[in-house]
Scaffold this active site. Structure first.
Site, mmCIF file in Angstrom:
data_model
loop_
_atom_site.group_PDB
_atom_site.id
_atom_site.type_symbol
_atom_site.label_atom_id
_atom_site.label_comp_id
_atom_site.label_asym_id
_atom_site.label_seq_id
_atom_site.Cartn_x
_atom_site.Cartn_y
_atom_site.Cartn_z
ATOM 1 N N SER A 242 0.826 -1.204 0.000
ATOM 2 C CA SER A 242 0.000 0.000 0.000
ATOM 3 C C SER A 242 0.863 1.258 0.000
ATOM 4 C CB SER A 242 -0.913 0.009 1.226
ATOM 5 O OG SER A 242 -0.159 0.241 2.404
ATOM 6 N N CYS A 297 -2.184 -5.073 -8.614
ATOM 7 C CA CYS A 297 -1.909 -3.659 -8.875
ATOM 8 C C CYS A 297 -1.952 -3.329 -10.354
ATOM 9 C CB CYS A 297 -0.560 -3.265 -8.279
ATOM 10 S SG CYS A 297 0.860 -4.026 -9.088
#
Length: 496
Positions: A242, A297
């Site tokens: 993150s 991602c």
């Protein structure tokens, strides 16, 4: 708010489930059950193992043995190092299906998807097998009378990797092969959610003949991350996860003089022009947005349709969404497995609620979905929004789940501007049959990884992987030539 499933532990699980262990100095480290946390099978919702919650003590021990092993590993002839890598590559390929099964068991992604992950990681291992040639320096004789100049690439020492749950084989294989082949030792903190594949990788390195202490695995959460960042003997860290945690790792690591690369969140968009092959584009959008339950991602989570492209594309996407089969990842013919955890499932549902409240048109709603054969699993259906706009939070932020949004733009320039003005810049794509438009997109888009009629533009294993803006912190990419630079120190020698 839609009801969410919880994941209660099975009574007595600590006594009946296997305990995964840290891997330090070439062997497992015994831990007490009360020092562990549960590992779930997301398809069943049941506890299938226990994993240790390591911290500063375990990191200190791993760093100490890595530091002790470093001089001998650094000085090992390159061809001898390479032999170990060829052994590891062969063992990894031989155990590829077992590795994929463990990924599916811990993460939930389909077995074919997990197997593809292993094979993509294998590409970088194969690149590292030939790294001796890549470590060569530059030699310029006679820069002055009787004076030669040349460069050397040397390892840094003890390095670290902090990797996410969603690719427990591929992402670490993008990091540690280059670090190790360059002569460094490694402390790896994988995700505790997907520890089965991590453990197998450690075992295969030992079987391949890697000297004890060169490769070490420590599980844990915030305390372990903090210990890695603050440890004075760790020279470099590569992080994937993150933006919040990656920013902490980068800022605090650099403050302490470490070399740090943090590869963080994303919100990828594919630009669709009216001349695109709409059948191909619909396949790409659905596969990219919902594959691996959107927990990657590089997923294309926004489809920016130019002109009348949206009107052409949406019914084709709806048709494909209606055909998707959702179920346990090991089942035959399944297109999407469960969400990796009950908590994350709840957070994705909150995002769908938010998108609906923000005024996006809910075309397909994944919240009511249940898997009849696995009612306690962490399953969620796919969600498709239309008329998503830049002022919405579901446009701006990463959801990391099976939620795909259609955005409308009047012109190519407007769509390109949307991508370039977004805070994240990881991967993007254009779908068109116009070569001029594709070339302009490649030259003007401010995103480093670009697909042309390819939805998930992950480069080949010998090329670099990166991001920009809020998607990456650091001046060097992972893998490829930049990965070699990251894990080595260049020395310039002038010699008479």
């Amino acid at each position: 708010m839609t009801d969410t499933k919880t994941a209660p532990e099975v009574a007595g699980a600590a006594a009946i489930t296997p305990v995964i262990s840290h891997w330090i100095e070439g062997r497992p480290v015994e831990v007490l059950p009360e020092q562990t946390g549960p590992v779930y099978d997301p398809a069943s919702g049941q506890v299938i193992a226990r994993v240790p919650r390591g911290g500063a003590d375990e990191v200190d021990r791993a760093v100490a043995v890595a530091a002790e092993a470093f001089p001998a590993w650094r000085d090992m002839p390159l061809i001898a190092r390479s032999h170990i890598f060829f052994n590891f590559r062969e063992l990894l390929y031989r155990n590829r299906e077992e590795m994929a099964r463990l990924i599916t068991q811990n993460h939930g992604k389909t077995f074919p998807d997990a197997l593809a992950e292993v094979m993509r990681g294998l590409e970088t291992v194969e690149f590292a097998c030939g790294l001796p040639s890549q470590l060569a320096g530059m030699n310029t004789p006679n820069v002055s009378t009787g004076v030669d100049a040349f460069t050397l690439r040397q390892p840094l020492g003890v390095t670290a990797a902090i990797t996410p749950f969603n690719f427990p084989a591929m992402v670490p294989m993008w990091i540690y092969p280059i670090a190790l082949a360059a002569g460094n030792t490694m402390v790896w903190k994988p995700s505790s959610h997907t520890c089965g594949a991590a453990q197998l990788q450690a075992e295969l390195w030992t079987e391949a003949g890697l000297p004890d202490g060169v490769f070490n695995v420590v599980y844990g959460g915030r305390e372990a991350v903090t210990a890695i960042v603050e440890h004075p003997d760790i020279k470099a860290i590569q992080f994937v996860g993150s933006t919040k945690v990656g920013t902490y790792v980068y800022q605090e690591g650099v403050k302490r003089g470490k070399r740090v690369g943090s590869y963080t969140s994303a919100k990828n968009a594919m630009l669709v022009l009216p001349d695109a092959d709409m059948e191909q584009t619909a396949d790409a959008a659905v596969a990219s947005g919902f594959g691996s339950a959107g927990e990657r991602c590089m997923a294309q989570t926004l489809v920016i349709a130019v002109g009348d492209a949206g009107a052409k594309l949406r019914p084709l996407m709806e048709e494909r969404v209606g055909r998707l089969k959702i179920g346990p990842g090991m089942d035959e013919g399944v297109d999407m497995g469960p969400i990796y955890s009950a908590e994350h499932r709840a957070s994705v549902i909150e995002w769908i609620d938010k998108g609906e409240a923000e005024g996006a048109e809910l075309v397909a709603d994944g919240r009511p979905f249940t898997c009849e054969d696995s009612p306690d699993g962490f399953f969620l259906g796919v969600t498709l929004f239309d008329n998503v706009t830049p002022d919405m939070e579901i446009y701006r932020e990463e959801i990391f789940g099976p939620v795909l949004g259609i955005v409308h733009a009047d012109t190519f320039d407007e769509g390109l501007r949307m991508i370039n003005e977004h805070q994240y810049a990881n991967g993007t794509a254009i779908f068109t049959t116009d070569g001029g438009a594709a070339r302009r997109f490649k030259m003007e888009v401010e995103v480093p990884m670009i697909g042309v009629n390819v939805p998930i533009p992950v480069p080949a294993g010998y090329m670099s992987f990166t991001g920009s803006k809020a998607s990456a912190l650091g001046d060097l990419a992972m893998r490829g030539e930049d990965g070699i630079r990251f894990f080595t120190q260049q020395k310039m020698v002038t010699e008479r």
